[in-house]
Design an enzyme around this catalytic site. Structure first.
Site, PDB file in Angstrom:
ATOM      1  N   GLY A 199      43.752 151.472  41.278  1.00 32.56           N
ATOM      2  CA  GLY A 199      44.701 152.408  41.893  1.00 32.56           C
ATOM      3  C   GLY A 199      44.583 153.840  41.403  1.00 32.56           C
ATOM      4  O   GLY A 199      44.876 154.772  42.143  1.00 32.56           O
TER       5      GLY A 199
ATOM      6  N   ASP B 190      48.392 154.826  38.501  1.00 29.95           N
ATOM      7  CA  ASP B 190      48.858 155.467  39.726  1.00 29.95           C
ATOM      8  C   ASP B 190      50.378 155.523  39.813  1.00 29.95           C
ATOM      9  O   ASP B 190      50.960 156.557  40.095  1.00 29.95           O
ATOM     10  CB  ASP B 190      48.274 154.731  40.963  1.00 29.95           C
ATOM     11  CG  ASP B 190      48.423 153.217  40.896  1.00 29.95           C
ATOM     12  OD1 ASP B 190      49.106 152.703  39.983  1.00 29.95           O
ATOM     13  OD2 ASP B 190      47.843 152.525  41.762  1.00 29.95           O
TER      14      ASP B 190
ATOM     15  N   ASP C 242      56.215 151.105  38.562  1.00 32.05           N
ATOM     16  CA  ASP C 242      57.203 150.422  39.404  1.00 32.05           C
ATOM     17  C   ASP C 242      58.142 149.645  38.477  1.00 32.05           C
ATOM     18  O   ASP C 242      59.171 150.162  38.050  1.00 32.05           O
ATOM     19  CB  ASP C 242      56.462 149.537  40.405  1.00 32.05           C
ATOM     20  CG  ASP C 242      57.387 148.797  41.345  1.00 32.05           C
ATOM     21  OD1 ASP C 242      58.594 149.084  41.332  1.00 32.05           O
ATOM     22  OD2 ASP C 242      56.916 147.929  42.105  1.00 32.05           O
TER      23      ASP C 242
ATOM     24  N   LYS D  20      58.860 155.159  40.191  1.00 31.40           N
ATOM     25  CA  LYS D  20      59.946 154.782  41.093  1.00 31.40           C
ATOM     26  C   LYS D  20      61.294 154.902  40.394  1.00 31.40           C
ATOM     27  O   LYS D  20      61.419 154.536  39.224  1.00 31.40           O
ATOM     28  CB  LYS D  20      59.744 153.357  41.604  1.00 31.40           C
ATOM     29  CG  LYS D  20      58.570 153.268  42.567  1.00 31.40           C
ATOM     30  CD  LYS D  20      58.528 151.955  43.302  1.00 31.40           C
ATOM     31  CE  LYS D  20      57.280 151.871  44.151  1.00 31.40           C
ATOM     32  NZ  LYS D  20      57.068 150.550  44.733  1.00 31.40           N
TER      33      LYS D  20
ATOM     34  N   PHE E  33      57.605 151.195  49.383  1.00 28.56           N
ATOM     35  CA  PHE E  33      56.195 150.817  49.235  1.00 28.56           C
ATOM     36  C   PHE E  33      55.322 151.968  49.739  1.00 28.56           C
ATOM     37  O   PHE E  33      55.355 152.326  50.917  1.00 28.56           O
ATOM     38  CB  PHE E  33      55.866 149.531  49.984  1.00 28.56           C
ATOM     39  CG  PHE E  33      54.495 149.037  49.637  1.00 28.56           C
ATOM     40  CD1 PHE E  33      54.257 148.452  48.404  1.00 28.56           C
ATOM     41  CD2 PHE E  33      53.438 149.206  50.508  1.00 28.56           C
ATOM     42  CE1 PHE E  33      52.982 148.030  48.043  1.00 28.56           C
ATOM     43  CE2 PHE E  33      52.156 148.788  50.169  1.00 28.56           C
ATOM     44  CZ  PHE E  33      51.937 148.204  48.933  1.00 28.56           C
TER      45      PHE E  33
ATOM     46  N   ASP F  15      46.897 151.202  47.640  1.00 28.23           N
ATOM     47  CA  ASP F  15      46.445 150.440  48.803  1.00 28.23           C
ATOM     48  C   ASP F  15      47.484 149.444  49.297  1.00 28.23           C
ATOM     49  O   ASP F  15      48.481 149.157  48.621  1.00 28.23           O
ATOM     50  CB  ASP F  15      45.174 149.647  48.434  1.00 28.23           C
ATOM     51  CG  ASP F  15      45.492 148.458  47.542  1.00 28.23           C
ATOM     52  OD1 ASP F  15      46.148 148.656  46.498  1.00 28.23           O
ATOM     53  OD2 ASP F  15      45.105 147.323  47.898  1.00 28.23           O
TER      54      ASP F  15
ATOM     55  N   ARG G  40      43.532 153.523  50.616  1.00 28.78           N
ATOM     56  CA  ARG G  40      43.249 154.240  49.355  1.00 28.78           C
ATOM     57  C   ARG G  40      42.695 155.626  49.624  1.00 28.78           C
ATOM     58  O   ARG G  40      42.874 156.542  48.839  1.00 28.78           O
ATOM     59  CB  ARG G  40      42.207 153.477  48.527  1.00 28.78           C
ATOM     60  CG  ARG G  40      42.714 152.212  47.876  1.00 28.78           C
ATOM     61  CD  ARG G  40      41.723 151.763  46.804  1.00 28.78           C
ATOM     62  NE  ARG G  40      41.847 150.352  46.498  1.00 28.78           N
ATOM     63  CZ  ARG G  40      42.756 149.832  45.669  1.00 28.78           C
ATOM     64  NH1 ARG G  40      43.622 150.619  45.084  1.00 28.78           N
ATOM     65  NH2 ARG G  40      42.799 148.534  45.440  1.00 28.78           N
TER      66      ARG G  40
HETATM   67  P1  5GP Z   1      54.365 147.682  37.817  1.00 28.21           P
HETATM   68  O1  5GP Z   1      53.625 146.813  36.853  1.00 28.21           O
HETATM   69  O2  5GP Z   1      54.850 148.995  37.224  1.00 28.21           O
HETATM   70  O3  5GP Z   1      55.462 146.962  38.543  1.00 28.21           O
HETATM   71  O4  5GP Z   1      53.391 148.042  38.994  1.00 28.21           O
HETATM   72  C1  5GP Z   1      52.279 148.713  38.734  1.00 28.21           C
HETATM   73  C2  5GP Z   1      51.196 148.414  39.752  1.00 28.21           C
HETATM   74  O5  5GP Z   1      51.668 147.802  40.969  1.00 28.21           O
HETATM   75  C3  5GP Z   1      50.616 149.739  40.143  1.00 28.21           C
HETATM   76  O6  5GP Z   1      49.548 150.072  39.296  1.00 28.21           O
HETATM   77  C4  5GP Z   1      50.180 149.491  41.569  1.00 28.21           C
HETATM   78  O7  5GP Z   1      48.888 148.943  41.554  1.00 28.21           O
HETATM   79  C5  5GP Z   1      51.139 148.454  42.096  1.00 28.21           C
HETATM   80  N1  5GP Z   1      52.253 149.090  42.844  1.00 28.21           N
HETATM   81  C6  5GP Z   1      53.522 149.282  42.442  1.00 28.21           C
HETATM   82  N2  5GP Z   1      54.237 149.911  43.388  1.00 28.21           N
HETATM   83  C7  5GP Z   1      53.409 150.126  44.422  1.00 28.21           C
HETATM   84  C8  5GP Z   1      53.563 150.774  45.712  1.00 28.21           C
HETATM   85  O8  5GP Z   1      54.602 151.291  46.107  1.00 28.21           O
HETATM   86  N3  5GP Z   1      52.460 150.793  46.495  1.00 28.21           N
HETATM   87  C9  5GP Z   1      51.261 150.255  46.120  1.00 28.21           C
HETATM   88  N4  5GP Z   1      50.262 150.362  46.975  1.00 28.21           N
HETATM   89  N5  5GP Z   1      51.072 149.659  44.917  1.00 28.21           N
HETATM   90  C10 5GP Z   1      52.144 149.596  44.077  1.00 28.21           C
HETATM   91 MG    MG Z   2      47.599 149.637  39.748  1.00 25.77          MG
END
Ligand code: 5GP
Ligand code: MG
Length: 188
Positions: A48, A104, A107, A136, A157, A164, A170
């Site tokens: 990402g 990237d 979340d 977020k 999202f 992606d 991407r």
């Molecule tokens: P976390 O571990 O913080 O929940 O999520 C991190 C990973 O989930 C990010 O590196 C990304 O790859 C994916 N991700 C989280 N939110 C989104 C989103 O809104 N869109 C996309 N495409 N990927 C996300």
């Molecule tokens: Mg990621």
């Protein structure tokens, strides 16, 4: 369908190329100042943060070393499962170095938490900090928050600029919210 048509799958654009570029200028300046006198290793979380890493590092005015980690946090549909796989059996040694983890989007924060914890436990760094282009706005249940954030965003999202959906979008130069109808349609 050409790539340009993919932009029609967006509900709305949150950040255009100019906005992304100016924020990257600011972030790169902060990082160049902060790590001016340090030995810095940037750890980029693939896939990402591919675009982000290239564009950010091109702007740095300091020396640095780069490592890429392939990390999969399950994101089959639009929610993470909470399981994080770091595809590296042997981690590098970072003794004597400051580490900046680049991802990237933040979340749930579980990806960043797992990566930073593994680096701290196995790589012997002086200090690990982190940067995400997007963060977020939601309740955080992990004990970590990025030291540098590009933009705070609503809990939607998002795709584009490295982000992606089933491997697609991407290469969009903007970051936007994916239309709900696209997410509901699994024929992609
Ligand atoms: P976390 O571990 O913080 O929940 O999520 C991190 C990973 O989930 C990010 O590196 C990304 O790859 C994916 N991700 C989280 N939110 C989104 C989103 O809104 N869109 C996309 N495409 N990927 C996300
Ligand atoms: Mg990621």
């Amino acid at each position: 369908m050409s790539t340009n048509d993919n932009i029609n799958d967006l509900e709305r654009v949150l950040f255009n190329e100019n906005e992304i570029n100016s924020r990257l200028d600011e972030l790169a300046e902060s990082i160049s100042n902060q790590y001016d006198k340090c030995k810095l290793t940037v750890v980029s979380i693939m896939n990402g943060s591919l675009m982000l890493t290239a564009d950010l590092l091109a702007r740095l005015e300091i020396d640095f070393d780069l490592r890429c980690l392939n990390v999969e946090s399950y994101y089959g549909e639009t929610k993470g499962s909470g399981e994080v796989f770091i595809n590296s059996i042997r981690m590098p040694n970072f003794s004597g170095r400051h580490v900046l983890v680049v991802d990237d989007i933040f979340d749930t924060g579980k990806t960043l938490e797992a990566v930073v914890e593994r680096i701290n436990c196995e790589c012997n760094p002086i200090k690990v900090s982190s940067l995400t282009l997007l963060k977020k706005k939601k309740e955080i249940k992990v004990n970590i928050t990025p030291d540098f954030v590009g933009f705070e965003v609503d809990d939607l999202f998002l795709v584009g600029y490295g982000l992606d959906y089933h491997g697609k979008y991407r290469n969009l130069p903007v970051i936007g919210e994916l239309k709900k109808g696209i997410i509901a349609n699994p024929t992609l």
